[in-house]
Structure formats: C-alpha cells, structure tokens
Design a protein around this motif. Structure first.
Motif, short mmCIF file in Angstrom:
data_model
loop_
_atom_site.label_atom_id
_atom_site.label_comp_id
_atom_site.label_asym_id
_atom_site.label_seq_id
_atom_site.Cartn_x
_atom_site.Cartn_y
_atom_site.Cartn_z
N VAL A 92 0.92 -1.13 -0.02
CA VAL A 92 -0.09 0.06 -0.08
C VAL A 92 0.79 1.31 0.18
N THR A 93 0.59 2.11 -0.97
CA THR A 93 1.50 3.19 -0.99
C THR A 93 0.78 4.49 -0.51
N ARG A 94 -0.36 4.68 -0.12
CA ARG A 94 -0.87 5.58 0.70
C ARG A 94 -2.04 5.18 1.38
N PRO A 95 -2.60 5.76 2.72
CA PRO A 95 -3.55 5.22 3.41
C PRO A 95 -4.83 5.07 2.42
N THR A 96 -5.73 3.97 2.65
CA THR A 96 -6.74 3.86 1.98
C THR A 96 -7.91 3.43 2.75
#
Length: 149
Positions: free
Chosen positions: A72-76
């Motif tokens: 995961v590259t950014r909060p989702t």
C-alpha cells in the motif's frame, strides 16, 4: 489529515450482510483488493493478524479494522454499514454495524496514527453516528462522514 484524503465516495457501501466477523474481514479484504489491485488473501491475513492482537471494535457499534501493508502506497479507507449488526468482540461487547477499514503503508510511521485518529474522532460524535445509521444512500452517508463540523 482529513477523511477525504483516504476515503473516496465510491468506497462507501451500505447495508452489507455479513454472518460473522471472519466473513466480514473476508468481505473487506475482497473489496479492498479489488480497489487496490492487491491479493485479497494478503489483506485478509493482515487484518486477521491485527485482530489477533485485540479487537478493533471500539464500542458503540463501531469497528476500525486496519492493517499495515508494504504493497500500500498511501492510506486507503473503505466504509461499510452492516444490516444487521454482528458480534465483533468489541470492547463493550455490543454488536457492530459501522465498519471503517483502513489500510496503511508500512513505511509511513505517523500517517497511520493520524488517519486512525481522524476517523475515531469523527465516529466519536453521537450526532454523526446517529446520522450514519439513518441515511439511505451512499452519497448522503459520505457527506455526513466527511463534512466539517
């Protein structure tokens, strides 16, 4: 950080049926995997590992399952309203009907806390929670969850 930084309107799903906590985590993992292009099993294992540390059911019918993943590259986020509520081993032993899933990058030390705190603050407001339980469509639900107060 604000909720719209990690929750898109199309990631709100209302009146989901889940027979139990395990199946709910499986459903969440599948939905998140589809949204992020990741393996659902990977997400489910991460969520189950976090739940093994202690339930993310924070009380008042609310759960904040979350996991850190290197993929995961950014909060989702993903928000579900369940019908009916289910047992979730919450701290107050009450069934859960509002579930906010948060997947966060492993590499971001402060982002997870900021994102979780942002959601928890919003869902601590009884007026917001009451409205979330009453609205009839995802757009109205998203508006209630994300509007500034």
């Amino acid at each position: 950080m604000i909720i719209t930084d990690f929750l898109a309107p199309h990631h709100v799903v209302l009146d989901v049926r889940a027979p139990d906590k395990r199946r709910l985590l499986e459903d969440l993992a599948g939905r998140a995997a589809a949204a992020l292009g990741l393996d659902a099993g990977l997400i489910q294992r991460a969520l189950e590992a976090r739940e093994a540390l202690g339930s993310t059911g924070i009380g008042s019918g609310i759960a904040l399952p979350h996991a850190r993943l290197t993929q995961v590259t950014r909060p989702t986020g993903l928000m579900l309203r369940l019908r009916p509520a289910i047992a979730f081993e919450a701290i107050d032993e009450q069934p859960v009907d509002l579930v906010f899933l948060l997947l966060i990058p492993t590499e971001a030390p402060s982002e997870p806390l900021n994102a979780l705190a942002c959601v928890a603050r919003r869902l601590r407001d009884p007026a917001v929670v009451g409205a979330l339980r009453q609205v009839r469509d995802p757009a109205a639900f998203y508006a209630v969850l994300t509007e500034d107060r």
